[in-house]
Design an enzyme around this catalytic site. Sequence first.
Site, PDB file in Angstrom:
ATOM      1  N   ARG A 250       0.832  -1.215   0.000  1.00 48.85           N
ATOM      2  CA  ARG A 250       0.000   0.000   0.000  1.00 48.85           C
ATOM      3  C   ARG A 250       0.858   1.253   0.000  1.00 48.85           C
ATOM      4  O   ARG A 250       0.323   2.371  -0.085  1.00 48.85           O
ATOM      5  CB  ARG A 250      -0.866   0.028   1.260  1.00 48.85           C
ATOM      6  CG  ARG A 250      -1.751  -1.168   1.440  1.00 48.85           C
ATOM      7  CD  ARG A 250      -3.024  -1.025   0.645  1.00 48.85           C
ATOM      8  NE  ARG A 250      -3.721  -2.298   0.585  1.00 48.85           N
ATOM      9  CZ  ARG A 250      -4.785  -2.519  -0.150  1.00 48.85           C
ATOM     10  NH1 ARG A 250      -5.264  -1.567  -0.916  1.00 48.85           N
ATOM     11  NH2 ARG A 250      -5.379  -3.687  -0.157  1.00 48.85           N
TER      12      ARG A 250
ATOM     13  N   LYS B 235      15.399  -5.921   4.958  1.00 49.95           N
ATOM     14  CA  LYS B 235      15.706  -4.884   5.958  1.00 49.95           C
ATOM     15  C   LYS B 235      17.124  -5.027   6.520  1.00 49.95           C
ATOM     16  O   LYS B 235      17.721  -4.051   6.957  1.00 49.95           O
ATOM     17  CB  LYS B 235      14.665  -4.906   7.087  1.00 49.95           C
ATOM     18  CG  LYS B 235      13.280  -4.461   6.615  1.00 49.95           C
ATOM     19  CD  LYS B 235      12.294  -4.346   7.757  1.00 49.95           C
ATOM     20  CE  LYS B 235      10.901  -4.052   7.212  1.00 49.95           C
ATOM     21  NZ  LYS B 235       9.925  -3.833   8.278  1.00 49.95           N
TER      22      LYS B 235
ATOM     23  N   ASP C  38       9.620   1.828  11.783  1.00 50.76           N
ATOM     24  CA  ASP C  38       8.542   0.923  12.216  1.00 50.76           C
ATOM     25  C   ASP C  38       8.119   1.192  13.665  1.00 50.76           C
ATOM     26  O   ASP C  38       6.931   1.225  13.981  1.00 50.76           O
ATOM     27  CB  ASP C  38       8.986  -0.537  12.094  1.00 50.76           C
ATOM     28  CG  ASP C  38       9.058  -0.990  10.645  1.00 50.76           C
ATOM     29  OD1 ASP C  38       8.283  -0.474   9.819  1.00 50.76           O
ATOM     30  OD2 ASP C  38       9.898  -1.866  10.340  1.00 50.76           O
TER      31      ASP C  38
ATOM     32  N   GLY D  91       6.322 -12.266  20.343  1.00 48.20           N
ATOM     33  CA  GLY D  91       7.171 -12.453  19.161  1.00 48.20           C
ATOM     34  C   GLY D  91       8.549 -11.876  19.410  1.00 48.20           C
ATOM     35  O   GLY D  91       8.716 -10.967  20.239  1.00 48.20           O
TER      36      GLY D  91
HETATM   37  P1  ATR Z   1       9.100 -10.988  11.316  1.00 50.78           P
HETATM   38  O1  ATR Z   1      10.241 -10.320  10.635  1.00 50.78           O
HETATM   39  O2  ATR Z   1       7.756 -10.709  10.681  1.00 50.78           O
HETATM   40  O3  ATR Z   1       9.079 -10.738  12.787  1.00 50.78           O
HETATM   41  P2  ATR Z   1      10.241 -13.594  11.806  1.00 50.78           P
HETATM   42  O4  ATR Z   1      11.554 -12.986  12.083  1.00 50.78           O
HETATM   43  O5  ATR Z   1      10.157 -14.850  10.998  1.00 50.78           O
HETATM   44  O6  ATR Z   1       9.288 -12.564  11.054  1.00 50.78           O
HETATM   45  O7  ATR Z   1       9.504 -13.832  13.213  1.00 50.78           O
HETATM   46  C1  ATR Z   1       8.252 -14.424  13.306  1.00 50.78           C
HETATM   47  C2  ATR Z   1       7.811 -14.434  14.770  1.00 50.78           C
HETATM   48  O8  ATR Z   1       6.538 -15.099  14.868  1.00 50.78           O
HETATM   49  C3  ATR Z   1       8.743 -15.204  15.689  1.00 50.78           C
HETATM   50  O9  ATR Z   1       8.706 -14.612  16.963  1.00 50.78           O
HETATM   51  C4  ATR Z   1       8.096 -16.595  15.701  1.00 50.78           C
HETATM   52  O10 ATR Z   1       8.450 -17.380  16.818  1.00 50.78           O
HETATM   53  P3  ATR Z   1       9.861 -18.176  16.824  1.00 50.78           P
HETATM   54  O11 ATR Z   1      10.923 -17.173  17.138  1.00 50.78           O
HETATM   55  O12 ATR Z   1       9.706 -19.195  17.891  1.00 50.78           O
HETATM   56  O13 ATR Z   1      10.006 -18.781  15.457  1.00 50.78           O
HETATM   57  C5  ATR Z   1       6.650 -16.202  15.744  1.00 50.78           C
HETATM   58  N1  ATR Z   1       5.724 -17.244  15.273  1.00 50.78           N
HETATM   59  C6  ATR Z   1       5.514 -17.651  14.009  1.00 50.78           C
HETATM   60  N2  ATR Z   1       4.547 -18.571  13.956  1.00 50.78           N
HETATM   61  C7  ATR Z   1       4.118 -18.769  15.232  1.00 50.78           C
HETATM   62  C8  ATR Z   1       3.125 -19.598  15.849  1.00 50.78           C
HETATM   63  N3  ATR Z   1       2.381 -20.405  15.121  1.00 50.78           N
HETATM   64  N4  ATR Z   1       2.982 -19.519  17.188  1.00 50.78           N
HETATM   65  C9  ATR Z   1       3.749 -18.686  17.927  1.00 50.78           C
HETATM   66  N5  ATR Z   1       4.698 -17.874  17.412  1.00 50.78           N
HETATM   67  C10 ATR Z   1       4.881 -17.913  16.081  1.00 50.78           C
END
Ligand code: ATR
Length: 279
Positions: A15, A68, A104, A129
Amino acid sequence: MDLYCVMGNPVAHSRSPWIHARFAELTGQTLAYGRRQIALDGFADGLVAFRADPEGTARGCNVTVPFKFDAGAVAQHVSPRAALAQAVNTLSFREDGVHGDNTDGAGLVNDIQRNAGVAIAGSDVLLIGAGGAAAGVIGPLLDAGARRIVLANRTLAKAVALVRRHAALALAHGAVIEAHELHTVPGDFDIVVNATASSLAGAAVPVAAGVLRPGALAVDMMYGPAAAGFMDWARAHGAVPRDGLGMLVEQAAESFAIWRGVRPPSAQVLAELRAQLDG
Ligand code: ATR
């Protein structure tokens, strides 16, 4: 013509071109903002190609997933908040070189405070997260005066690493920052932010509803269907749900202000974008 763009992969549904075109219109700035899909291993080449665009003079770009980190590597000057996030989403091409910043966190903070009307100073914040999205907002939440930030993540070690990286800043602000596993989050919070991709994967919200204080603000960084699960959960447990559309517009506004020295009317543009998406 001053040129800007968003570089990412995928970038087709971004967007940002619409948001920045609207900012430019409303502030009387003359610029063009496009989108560039970049090959996964080709960030530096994509940047060179953009800067050689014969249509005008490239002044800067936004950088989204998964570049990034690459963007931080090409910048000669990196802002303190981008260095702390270890991620750059805004590049500015200036006479003294390429400047990298991360807007961000300011986007989230401004959306919470200005658009949702919730004060961060003195508040207890739960951040779910510990990936790139979470890393970008911790510093700005501390700078805004959060009293306590708990990071909860499926993989505890990643949350612990983020706590270590932000420990000095937390100390400087007299704030507490700690890491926990998802099912052992202690206490309840004024603001709960979902920075996981869990809704996207169709998974249930990974923390107990007891983390929500009555009337807490519960923000998902995603918007549209990807945020629906978290927002329904928040609403069902007495919290005020909020999606990530405001954060999207506010991070764009911060980038626009860096590039143009003018702050666009972001609340108006957010209302317009929401009407467009709902319509
Ligand atoms: P982004 O840059 O969008 O933060 P990322 O670095 O892949 O993407 O991080 C994704 C986050 O979502 C992580 O905190 C991940 O947990 P892990 O560090 O344990 O991988 C979390 N995440 C993804 N799917 C999840 C799920 N089904 N339940 C809980 N946490 C989840």
